[in-house]
Design a protein around this motif. Structure first.
Motif, mmCIF file in Angstrom:
data_model
loop_
_atom_site.group_PDB
_atom_site.id
_atom_site.type_symbol
_atom_site.label_atom_id
_atom_site.label_comp_id
_atom_site.label_asym_id
_atom_site.label_seq_id
_atom_site.Cartn_x
_atom_site.Cartn_y
_atom_site.Cartn_z
ATOM 1 N N THR A 67 0.834 -1.206 0.000
ATOM 2 C CA THR A 67 0.000 0.000 0.000
ATOM 3 C C THR A 67 0.870 1.258 0.000
ATOM 4 O OG1 THR A 67 -1.762 -1.145 1.210
ATOM 5 C CG2 THR A 67 -1.798 1.263 1.233
ATOM 6 N N ARG A 68 1.911 1.243 0.825
ATOM 7 C CA ARG A 68 2.817 2.394 0.871
ATOM 8 C C ARG A 68 3.527 2.590 -0.458
ATOM 9 N NH1 ARG A 68 5.941 2.064 6.737
ATOM 10 N NH2 ARG A 68 4.086 2.329 8.062
ATOM 11 N N LEU A 69 3.978 1.492 -1.051
ATOM 12 C CA LEU A 69 4.676 1.585 -2.335
ATOM 13 C C LEU A 69 3.749 2.119 -3.411
ATOM 14 C CD1 LEU A 69 7.156 1.058 -4.068
ATOM 15 C CD2 LEU A 69 6.380 -1.303 -4.365
ATOM 16 N N SER A 70 2.498 1.637 -3.407
ATOM 17 C CA SER A 70 1.524 2.122 -4.378
ATOM 18 C C SER A 70 1.283 3.615 -4.216
ATOM 19 C CB SER A 70 0.211 1.352 -4.217
ATOM 20 O OG SER A 70 -0.769 1.849 -5.102
ATOM 21 N N SER A 71 1.213 4.063 -2.950
ATOM 22 C CA SER A 71 1.012 5.491 -2.682
ATOM 23 C C SER A 71 2.198 6.312 -3.168
ATOM 24 C CB SER A 71 0.800 5.709 -1.186
ATOM 25 O OG SER A 71 0.644 7.076 -0.885
ATOM 26 N N LEU A 72 3.412 5.800 -2.956
ATOM 27 C CA LEU A 72 4.614 6.505 -3.415
ATOM 28 C C LEU A 72 4.642 6.610 -4.937
ATOM 29 C CD1 LEU A 72 7.352 5.001 -1.044
ATOM 30 C CD2 LEU A 72 6.475 7.341 -1.042
ATOM 31 N N LEU A 73 4.245 5.529 -5.616
ATOM 32 C CA LEU A 73 4.234 5.542 -7.075
ATOM 33 C C LEU A 73 3.199 6.529 -7.604
ATOM 34 C CD1 LEU A 73 4.587 1.720 -7.856
ATOM 35 C CD2 LEU A 73 6.314 3.504 -8.143
ATOM 36 N N GLU A 74 2.034 6.575 -6.960
ATOM 37 C CA GLU A 74 0.991 7.522 -7.377
ATOM 38 C C GLU A 74 1.459 8.959 -7.183
ATOM 39 O OE1 GLU A 74 -2.529 6.599 -5.233
ATOM 40 O OE2 GLU A 74 -2.900 4.713 -6.294
ATOM 41 N N ASN A 75 2.124 9.229 -6.051
ATOM 42 C CA ASN A 75 2.647 10.580 -5.803
ATOM 43 C C ASN A 75 3.711 10.942 -6.832
ATOM 44 O OD1 ASN A 75 1.057 11.085 -3.568
ATOM 45 N ND2 ASN A 75 2.529 10.242 -2.127
ATOM 46 N N ALA A 76 4.558 9.967 -7.175
ATOM 47 C CA ALA A 76 5.603 10.215 -8.173
ATOM 48 C C ALA A 76 4.989 10.542 -9.527
ATOM 49 C CB ALA A 76 6.523 9.005 -8.269
ATOM 50 N N GLN A 77 3.930 9.815 -9.892
ATOM 51 C CA GLN A 77 3.265 10.074 -11.166
ATOM 52 C C GLN A 77 2.614 11.452 -11.179
ATOM 53 O OE1 GLN A 77 0.623 6.722 -11.440
ATOM 54 N NE2 GLN A 77 2.186 5.360 -12.274
ATOM 55 N N ARG A 78 1.968 11.815 -10.054
ATOM 56 C CA ARG A 78 1.363 13.152 -9.969
ATOM 57 C C ARG A 78 2.430 14.242 -10.061
ATOM 58 N NH1 ARG A 78 -2.243 10.687 -6.122
ATOM 59 N NH2 ARG A 78 -0.844 11.280 -4.416
ATOM 60 N N ASN A 79 3.567 14.010 -9.413
ATOM 61 C CA ASN A 79 4.650 14.994 -9.464
ATOM 62 C C ASN A 79 5.207 15.134 -10.878
ATOM 63 O OD1 ASN A 79 4.503 15.624 -6.747
ATOM 64 N ND2 ASN A 79 6.018 14.093 -6.150
ATOM 65 N N ASP A 80 5.289 14.007 -11.595
ATOM 66 C CA ASP A 80 5.764 14.061 -12.980
ATOM 67 C C ASP A 80 4.827 14.897 -13.845
ATOM 68 O OD1 ASP A 80 7.998 12.564 -12.493
ATOM 69 O OD2 ASP A 80 7.117 10.659 -13.129
ATOM 70 N N VAL A 81 3.520 14.678 -13.656
ATOM 71 C CA VAL A 81 2.528 15.438 -14.429
ATOM 72 C C VAL A 81 2.611 16.922 -14.074
ATOM 73 C CG1 VAL A 81 0.072 15.807 -14.812
ATOM 74 C CG2 VAL A 81 0.969 13.473 -14.681
ATOM 75 N N LEU A 82 2.721 17.226 -12.781
ATOM 76 C CA LEU A 82 2.816 18.619 -12.344
ATOM 77 C C LEU A 82 4.083 19.271 -12.894
ATOM 78 C CD1 LEU A 82 1.808 20.983 -10.646
ATOM 79 C CD2 LEU A 82 3.003 20.000 -8.685
ATOM 80 N N PHE A 83 5.183 18.515 -12.902
ATOM 81 C CA PHE A 83 6.437 19.064 -13.435
ATOM 82 C C PHE A 83 6.298 19.423 -14.910
ATOM 83 C CE2 PHE A 83 10.392 18.249 -15.760
ATOM 84 C CZ PHE A 83 11.224 19.199 -15.187
ATOM 85 N N GLU A 84 5.680 18.532 -15.698
ATOM 86 C CA GLU A 84 5.529 18.784 -17.129
ATOM 87 C C GLU A 84 4.633 19.994 -17.378
ATOM 88 O OE1 GLU A 84 7.091 17.468 -19.647
ATOM 89 O OE2 GLU A 84 8.245 16.175 -18.301
ATOM 90 N N LYS A 85 3.554 20.122 -16.604
ATOM 91 C CA LYS A 85 2.660 21.268 -16.764
ATOM 92 C C LYS A 85 3.366 22.567 -16.373
ATOM 93 C CE LYS A 85 -1.697 18.803 -15.972
ATOM 94 N NZ LYS A 85 -2.887 18.680 -15.096
#
Length: 230
Positions: A67-85
């Motif tokens: 669960t923690r790993l899944s949460s970290l991956l989701e946060n990383a994906q959101r950060n990637d999207v935010l960085f690109e925007k």
């Protein structure tokens, strides 16, 4: 007969036993027969062996780690999207050749890519007629309407008065703004102000971190003087 040793053994506590087992993790390897005798009760009262209980604990920890790993991956994906925007917004601001292009880029990216309901750039100067989203007004006029926002030269978030919303976003956008974030622009002198608004009255609150908007303001602070001269 050493009575002191016997007394010390009699005074052993559960903490002493737990400490010993923790310091000697291989204890049960040498005493495997004890594992069969150890029983642990579950919530339903059913007794299970120590081995079964250990397996259950390991499964629970494994699920927690997943669960923690899944949460970290989701946060990383959101950060990637935010960085690109954010990168796209910064590049659009830097590539602007006129002040109105910068204003249009800011408003367009914020409303289309960052789920913002209203955005504006107001520049201090002599008012001119323009079809762009760039608004030009005198510093004295701005002070008369949003003087409390400008006086500290810091970003603010929260609920604004209707007159402040109308000045920042225009009369037609009053209904679109329930809360807002505003940052004064300053580069050796006051340059203007940028503002973003949300329909949600709770979206922007005074306790919010304004790091992102402050960063965007710094980019505009460096681009705007050059564009105004042009």
């Amino acid at each position: 007969m050493d009575t002191s040793t016997d007394k010390k053994k009699d005074n052993l506590t559960e903490e002493d036993v737990a400490r010993y087992l923790r310091n000697h993790p291989g204890f049960f390897l040498k005493h495997e027969d004890l594992l069969a005798d150890l029983k642990l009760s579950q919530d339903r009262g059913k007794a299970v062996s120590l081995t079964e209980r250990q397996a259950s604990i390991l499964r629970e920890r494994n699920m927690e780690m997943r669960t923690r790993l899944s949460s970290l991956l989701e946060n990383a994906q959101r950060n990637d999207v935010l960085f690109e925007k954010t990168k796209a917004l910064i590049l659009a601001l830097v590539d602007a050749r006129r002040a109105d292009e910068l204003s249009n880029a800011f408003c367009q990216h914020l409303t289309e890519n960052f789920q913002i309901d209203a955005a504006s750039v107001i520049v201090f100067g002599n008012p001119v007629v323009s079809n762009s989203r760039l608004r030009v007004t005198t510093e004295s006029e701005a002070s008369a309407h949003i003087g409390s926002i400008l006086k500290n030269n810091k970003a603010i978030c929260g609920n604004l008065r209707e007159s402040e919303i109308q000045f920042l976003f225009g009369e037609r956008n009053v209904d679109k703004v329930g809360s807002a974030a505003v940052v004064p622009l300053h580069r050796d002198r006051p340059l203007g102000v940028i503002a973003i608004g949300s329909r949600d009255p709770q979206h922007f609150q005074s306790s919010m971190d304004t790091l992102f908007l402050g960063y965007i303001a710094e980019v505009i602070n460096r681009c705007l003087p050059r564009l105004l001269k042009a």
